[in-house]
Design an enzyme around this catalytic site. Structure first.
Site, mmCIF file in Angstrom:
data_model
loop_
_atom_site.group_PDB
_atom_site.id
_atom_site.type_symbol
_atom_site.label_atom_id
_atom_site.label_comp_id
_atom_site.label_asym_id
_atom_site.label_seq_id
_atom_site.Cartn_x
_atom_site.Cartn_y
_atom_site.Cartn_z
ATOM 1 N N LYS A 1 21.652 -14.660 33.615
ATOM 2 C CA LYS A 1 20.271 -14.254 33.364
ATOM 3 C C LYS A 1 20.266 -13.241 32.221
ATOM 4 O O LYS A 1 21.175 -12.405 32.148
ATOM 5 C CB LYS A 1 19.675 -13.607 34.618
ATOM 6 C CG LYS A 1 19.405 -14.575 35.741
ATOM 7 C CD LYS A 1 18.788 -13.867 36.939
ATOM 8 C CE LYS A 1 18.631 -14.784 38.130
ATOM 9 N NZ LYS A 1 17.679 -15.887 37.937
ATOM 10 N N ASP B 1 22.529 -21.055 37.468
ATOM 11 C CA ASP B 1 21.480 -20.181 38.004
ATOM 12 C C ASP B 1 20.602 -20.930 39.013
ATOM 13 O O ASP B 1 19.800 -20.320 39.708
ATOM 14 C CB ASP B 1 20.643 -19.625 36.845
ATOM 15 C CG ASP B 1 19.829 -18.409 37.249
ATOM 16 O OD1 ASP B 1 20.079 -17.866 38.347
ATOM 17 O OD2 ASP B 1 18.959 -17.998 36.460
ATOM 18 N N ARG C 1 19.662 -23.743 45.680
ATOM 19 C CA ARG C 1 19.562 -25.079 46.275
ATOM 20 C C ARG C 1 20.935 -25.596 46.701
ATOM 21 O O ARG C 1 21.028 -26.400 47.628
ATOM 22 C CB ARG C 1 18.871 -26.029 45.283
ATOM 23 C CG ARG C 1 19.619 -26.218 43.992
ATOM 24 C CD ARG C 1 18.730 -26.801 42.889
ATOM 25 N NE ARG C 1 17.780 -25.801 42.383
ATOM 26 C CZ ARG C 1 16.839 -26.059 41.468
ATOM 27 N NH1 ARG C 1 16.715 -27.282 40.971
ATOM 28 N NH2 ARG C 1 16.036 -25.109 41.051
#
Ligand code: BES
Ligand code: MN
Ligand code: ZN
Length: 476
Positions: free
Chosen positions: A254, A325, A329
């Site tokens: 990020k 990133d 999931r």
């Protein structure tokens, strides 16, 4: 955790007081002088709906409610008023206050709820935490015992969830998270089984292991069980929570300016699940619930998984990782696979899963989608409205799932730019074969500014909604 809401006593009208009124209420019984009454009447006539009377020996907070509001708005208005009064109580060094409801709407418990939630503090890291403590400790209401017990339980659950979210990675590693879950389980009566790295490997949880590859600390997989005698459901309801104790993005790092600042909140879904389990156990709600929490950091360590990698998930399917990133999931998918062994009546997952969910509806609600029966979906929507942890259901058409087809594997972990919250949900759906709902709480889980009784930092969002849902199911 000490309960803040208590049953009103005989003497309750003598001390600091909150009066819930309509313009024609009977004011005669509360030791208000003629002048004070005149003052209140004038303020109300001027259009004020909150009036504060300082009688020097005590405060009287008058709240004039608009009982014409729709029922859900009325409850939320009560909570927000409660939040404002809690601030005033603490400013006035009040320890104990009673709520008297002169309306016919039974709103005391919701005023108390807003007060209690607004009274939350996270002071652990201050040297002078003692002196910073709020003074408010007791709120007396006239309500049924079980109503008070349930409210105290769900408030405690919410506060534990907030604590977890507010804990930084420097304390809350995956292992520490597991320890703390066990402490809470021991305190109120749910079981916590912690699966460690070797066991996670033996289960072939390839999603959780891939995300953990770049981490410093080992992962855990946590199985929380609350199965009280007399549980009304024969098949368990399973709650799954994303437990990324910190999300740097991994090698798909990020950008540092701001986007990583609040990523200690990425176990918000897990915190919600623990909070719900805590509340259920404390309130002894007769419902069989299992919580599943995959926990790890997502970091770009030397052996971190890389964009382009193909990994094998617990259910054997292959996933092309196009962005490290999109790690939530992956860990959630293995937990959803694990859930199959329970033959569950319903699985509900909570995850701070996508920025797309935040962009779609902001902090004002929870993004929902899934395959649960329309009856359960309606019940969830109702609980969302009642607790004002509102659900915004997304379309969940097959076409969104087709966007996850990979050139070289069964599916990829990244969809196109649009509808990211839905393609993330479709990724999860691939690993389910039971009635299921996915709740993306990335928007409301962590706030940068106070919002009435939802305070800056972790909010514990979802605990109150889910508790209400399970309570209503257990009443059948
Ligand atoms: N934890 C983030 C999602 C998030 C965003 C939580 C903002 C809280 C506030 C998640 O793991 C993530 O990074 N999602 C990516 C997915 C993308 C790479 C497909 C996102 O939403 O940008
Ligand atoms: Mn991420
Ligand atoms: Zn994440």
């Amino acid at each position: 955790m000490h309960s803040i809401i208590h049953k009103a006593k005989e003497y309750s009208t003598k001390g600091d007081l909150i009066l819930l009124v309509t313009p024609n209420s009977d004011w005669s019984k509360f030791d208000l002088s003629a002048n004070e009454l005149k003052f209140i009447k004038r303020q109300l006539n001027d259009g004020k709906t909150s009036v504060e009377v300082n009688q020097y020996t005590r405060y009287v907070f008058v709240e004039c409610l608009d009982t014409c509001l729709d029922p859900f708005a009325l409850l939320e208005d009560a909570r927000k008023r409660g939040a404002k009064i809690a601030v005033k109580c603490n400013n006035g060094a009040i320890a104990c206050v009673s709520i008297i409801d002169l309306t016919t709407c039974n709103l005391s418990i919701y005023i108390a709820e807003g007060m209690a939630l607004a009274n939350y503090q996270f002071l652990k890291y201050f040297s002078d935490s003692e002196s910073k403590q709020n003074t408010l400790k007791f709120i007396h209401v006239d309500a049924e015992d079980t109503v008070i017990q349930n409210m105290n339980a769900v408030i405690s659950g919410t506060m534990h969830a907030r604590d977890f979210v507010n804990e930084p990675l420097s304390y809350l590693t995956a292992l520490q998270f597991s320890e703390d879950m066990m402490t809470l389980g021991d305190a109120v009566g749910f079981d916590v089984e912690v699966l460690h790295e070797k066991q996670i490997e033996a289960l072939h949880m390839g999603g959780l292991l891939a995300v953990n590859k770049g981490a410093v600390e080992p992962p855990t997989f946590n199985v929380l069980t609350y199965n009280p005698e007399g549980a009304r459901n024969s098949k368990p309801i399973v709650l799954v929570g994303k437990g990324i104790v910190y999300d740097t993005g991994g090698l798909s790092l990020k950008p540092t300016s701001n986007s990583m600042d609040m990523m200690k909140c990425d176990m918000g879904g897990a915190a919600t699940v623990v909070g719900v389990m805590y509340a259920l156990a404390e309130a002894k709600i007769p419902v069989h619930v299992v919580g599943l929490i995959p926990a790890t950091e997502n970091r770009p360590g030397l052996s971190a998984y890389a964009p382009g990698d193909v990994i094998y998930m617990m259910d054997g399917s292959s996933v092309e990782v196009l962005n490290t990133d999109a790690e939530g999931r992956l860990v959630m998918a293995d937990a959803l696979t694990y859930a199959k062994r329970y033959d569950p009546e319903l699985v509900v997952d909570f995850a701070t899963l996508t920025g797309a969910a935040v962009r779609a509806i902001g902090k004002y609600g929870i993004v929902g989608m899934g395959s649960a029966s329309s009856e359960d979906q309606q019940r969830l929507l109702d609980s969302g409205m009642k607790t004002y942890e509102r659900l915004a259901m997304m379309p969940f058409w097959d076409e969104y799932g087709e966007l996850l087809k990979s050139e070289i594997a069964d599916l990829k972990n990244l969809g196109p730019a649009e509808a990211g919250q839905i393609t993330a949900g479709k990724f999860l759906e691939y690993f389910t074969d039971y009635p299921w709902m996915h709740f993306d709480i990335a928007g409301p889980a962590f706030l940068v500014q106070d919002d009435h009784y939802r305070l800056k930092g972790g909010t514990g969002t979802g605990v109150r909604m889910m508790f209400d849902f399970l309570l209503s199911k257990s009443n059948f």
